[in-house]
Design an enzyme around this catalytic site. Structure first.
Site, short mmCIF file in Angstrom:
data_model
loop_
_atom_site.label_atom_id
_atom_site.label_comp_id
_atom_site.label_asym_id
_atom_site.label_seq_id
_atom_site.Cartn_x
_atom_site.Cartn_y
_atom_site.Cartn_z
N LYS A 136 5.12 -21.33 -43.31
CA LYS A 136 6.25 -21.88 -44.06
C LYS A 136 5.94 -23.30 -44.46
CE LYS A 136 7.80 -24.76 -40.63
NZ LYS A 136 7.83 -26.25 -40.73
N ASP A 196 12.43 -22.44 -35.21
CA ASP A 196 11.94 -21.88 -36.48
C ASP A 196 11.92 -20.36 -36.48
OD1 ASP A 196 11.55 -24.38 -37.54
OD2 ASP A 196 9.37 -24.40 -37.29
#
Length: 303
Positions: free
Chosen positions: A12, A142
């Site tokens: 990401k 996350d």
């Protein structure tokens, strides 16, 4: 079904990352947009005849007992036993490790999320996406995003997620050759902790106006990371000559967005001429959704 192979655990990028406050327990309140990209670790899962969770690949610096993959699978295995009254078969996990540790790309969290999605399917555990997100959150803030699996505006400690349109672009990412420990950044006394909050509309209107993300916001962690780890500053300064380069997460990787693969290739060609032998650079395209979603949908149709 006994196995799932070639499962991408995508990296990401934080298109921006603002620290807007701090909770009483010390955790920082954040705002960010998370973007998946088509580059990451690749995982392979095989059911075992016993009930053991085994990582068959050595990962330097990460003992098996501390690996988020192993810890996440054990949590899901226990939840399966609670719901179904029996332990499911064990799983052997092999990892093709691509993402650096301490790079701000979410590698460990992405691996854990991919493992949870794969095991939920192989074990027919029946957990919903939200239940998997809740299961993974205690292991890492996350992990819910990777389970969410699409471009997201994140708030809180990163767990409050809303889907947003993201840019369709290519990124050049530089790994500057250092590993940045997240606690060192968040504990720094000079870290900005009072950035004015923004809204989804602020980000979306900027995206519509420019067609890209790189003129919106900033990464509040970058100044601290650059001070503590000069190679981060060197890579960011070099990449800024080609666009609005910035750091992702708490570092160390820096990235810059480009409209086409050709533009990204041109910049990559210059990295080798920069003289920075410690750098590793690569390109990746933005993803609209997590590749495990389509993989598992295809598997379900085949079954």
């Amino acid at each position: 079904m006994r196995s799932l192979h070639h499962c991408l655990a995508p990296a990401k990028l934080n298109l921006f990352l603002h620290v807007v406050g701090r909770r009483a327990d010390g955790f920082h309140l954040l705002q960010s947009v998370f973007q998946l990209i088509d580059h990451g670790d690749v995982l392979h899962f095989d059911l075992r005849p016993d009930e053991r969770i085994v990582r068959s690949t050595d990962v330097p610096g990460v003992p098996e007992e501390q690996d988020l993959i192993v810890r996440a699978l054990r949590l899901l295995q226990a939840e399966h036993a609670r719901r179904h009254g029996r332990l499911p078969p064990g799983i052997e996990v092999a990892i093709e490790k691509v993402l650096p540790m301490g790079g701000g790309l979410g590698g460990g969290s992405s691996d854990a999320a991919t493992a949870l999605m794969a095991a939920n399917h192989l074990w027919q555990a029946g957990l919903t996406q939200q239940e998997l997100m809740d299961l993974g959150l205690p292991l890492g803030a996350d992990i819910p995003f990777f389970m969410f699996g699409e471009t997201a505006f994140a708030e809180g400690v990163g767990e409050a997620l809303q889907a947003v349109p993201g840019p369709d672009c290519w990124y050049v990412v530089i790994e500057p050759g250092v590993s940045v420990p997240t606690p060192a950044i968040f504990s720094a006394p000079d870290l900005t902790r009072n950035t004015t909050p923004v809204t989804i509309a602020d980000f979306s209107s900027s995206l519509v106006a420019s067609g890209k993300q790189f003129d919106f916001g900033k990464n509040d962690l970058q100044d601290v990371a650059e001070r503590l780890f000069p190679p981060v500053a060197e890579a960011a300064t070099w990449l800024k000559s080609y666009g609005d380069a910035r750091m992702t997460g708490s570092g160390a990787c820096v990235f810059c967005a480009f409209s086409s693969e050709h533009e990204a290739d041109q910049v990559l060609a210059q990295v080798s001429l920069s003289g920075a032998s410690a750098w590793k650079a690569w390109k990746a395209r933005s993803l609209k959704s997590h590749p495990m979603k389509s993989l598992l949908q295809n598997q379900a149709v085949m079954e």
